[in-house]
Design a protein around this motif. Structure first.
Motif, PDB file in Angstrom:
ATOM      1  N   TYR A  63       0.760  -1.263  -0.109  1.00 37.85           N
ATOM      2  CA  TYR A  63      -0.017   0.038   0.058  1.00 37.85           C
ATOM      3  C   TYR A  63       0.616   1.128  -0.042  1.00 37.85           C
ATOM      4  N   SER A  64       1.953   1.272  -0.691  1.00 36.30           N
ATOM      5  CA  SER A  64       3.017   2.289  -0.582  1.00 36.30           C
ATOM      6  C   SER A  64       2.283   3.417  -1.662  1.00 36.30           C
ATOM      7  N   GLY A  65       1.305   3.094  -2.335  1.00 35.09           N
ATOM      8  CA  GLY A  65       0.805   4.298  -3.105  1.00 35.09           C
ATOM      9  C   GLY A  65       0.123   5.513  -2.282  1.00 35.09           C
ATOM     10  N   TYR A  66      -0.207   5.118  -1.144  1.00 35.84           N
ATOM     11  CA  TYR A  66      -0.800   6.188  -0.258  1.00 35.84           C
ATOM     12  C   TYR A  66       0.139   7.312   0.040  1.00 35.84           C
ATOM     13  N   LYS A  67       1.566   7.064  -0.163  1.00 33.43           N
ATOM     14  CA  LYS A  67       2.522   8.038   0.258  1.00 33.43           C
ATOM     15  C   LYS A  67       3.137   8.848  -1.046  1.00 33.43           C
ATOM     16  N   ASP A  68       2.490   8.267  -2.236  1.00 35.27           N
ATOM     17  CA  ASP A  68       2.984   8.981  -3.439  1.00 35.27           C
ATOM     18  C   ASP A  68       2.085   9.887  -4.250  1.00 35.27           C
ATOM     19  N   ASP A  69       2.500  10.935  -4.719  1.00 34.07           N
ATOM     20  CA  ASP A  69       1.682  12.083  -5.369  1.00 34.07           C
ATOM     21  C   ASP A  69       1.813  11.941  -6.794  1.00 34.07           C
ATOM     22  N   PRO A  70       0.756  11.421  -7.561  1.00 34.07           N
ATOM     23  CA  PRO A  70       0.726  11.443  -9.091  1.00 34.07           C
ATOM     24  C   PRO A  70       1.248  12.700  -9.622  1.00 34.07           C
ATOM     25  N   ARG A  71       1.118  13.833  -9.081  1.00 36.68           N
ATOM     26  CA  ARG A  71       1.665  14.925  -9.843  1.00 36.68           C
ATOM     27  C   ARG A  71       3.077  15.011  -9.718  1.00 36.68           C
ATOM     28  N   GLU A  72       3.755  14.572  -8.609  1.00 37.12           N
ATOM     29  CA  GLU A  72       5.028  14.570  -8.595  1.00 37.12           C
ATOM     30  C   GLU A  72       5.634  13.507  -9.957  1.00 37.12           C
ATOM     31  N   VAL A  73       5.128  12.493  -9.993  1.00 37.12           N
ATOM     32  CA  VAL A  73       5.236  11.468 -10.999  1.00 37.12           C
ATOM     33  C   VAL A  73       5.405  11.893 -12.338  1.00 37.12           C
ATOM     34  N   LEU A  74       4.474  13.204 -12.663  1.00 36.70           N
ATOM     35  CA  LEU A  74       4.265  13.600 -13.846  1.00 36.70           C
ATOM     36  C   LEU A  74       4.840  14.950 -13.968  1.00 36.70           C
TER      37      LEU A  74
END
Length: 211
Positions: A63-74
């Motif tokens: 469930y590591s996706g909760y700490k990730d921001d999709p805006r930072e990925v893109l």
């Protein structure tokens, strides 16, 4: 931003009172012991003594996706693409997620296409975006829409198309127990939503070279 995107954004990004209060690792491990007892086993026996630690460690990864921001990925867009404005398509991106209803895995492939306007992102970023949303408690329908919306809001492309194909263990392992059944979901925005011919093109490109 058109009305469809605004409506989607409102549904997928509801206002929250604040971050979820997370329990301590010790509390999480005790919860695992409770579930082991609920299943009918003894968490004190040798084979299960370290299971609570293993489960909580696994949860941090699953469930590591909760700490990730999709805006930072893109966030890094390559604007100089020599005038290229045709479809960019990455297909067969594998993913593993967990159903929010039973916390049982579902897994499969995601396919993403878009028509660039401001520029393009690195192809690996599309796979990373899938991971951000897959590594959360999910429904396949919501995940499909979230991927499309994140691309639309970050890249402002002329159109976005996302298809997700997955097998759900909550259907294969429990309930009706029909292994092999595949669920397919799509989300079209912009040019793909407005023109059925673009949807056909997207689907045709996905199937090219496949038996």
């Amino acid at each position: 931003m058109d009305d469809v995107v605004k409506s989607l954004s409102k549904k997928l990004n509801p206002l929250k009172d604040g971050p979820v209060e997370r329990p301590t690792r010790e509390e999480a491990e005790e919860a695992v012991r409770t579930l082991i007892r609920w299943a009918g086993d003894d968490p004190r026996r040798e084979g299960l003594l370290d299971t609570p630690k293993r489960v909580t460690k696994a949860f941090k990864e699953l469930y590591s996706g909760y700490k990730d921001d999709p805006r930072e990925v893109l966030d890094k867009i390559f604007a100089e693409v020599e005038g290229y404005d045709d479809i960019v398509l990455v297909r067969d991106i594998p993913f593993y997620s967990h159903c929010e209803h039973h916390m049982v895995p579902f897994y499969g492939m995601a396919h993403i296409g878009y028509y660039p306007s401001k520029g393009v992102v690195g192809l690996s970023k599309l796979a990373r975006l899938v991971e951000v949303y897959a590594r959360r408690l999910q429904t396949q329908e919501t995940m499909t829409a979230q991927i499309a919306l994140a691309l639309q809001e970050s890249l402002e492309p002329r159109g976005v198309a996302v298809m997700v194909e997955a097998e759900h263990m909550c259907m294969s392992m429990r309930g009706v127990q029909k292994a092999g059944a595949v669920t397919l979901t799509t989300q079209f925005l912009g040019a793909f939503r407005d023109d059925p011919a673009e949807q056909v093109r997207f689907l045709t490109l996905l199937r090219q070279g496949k038996a």
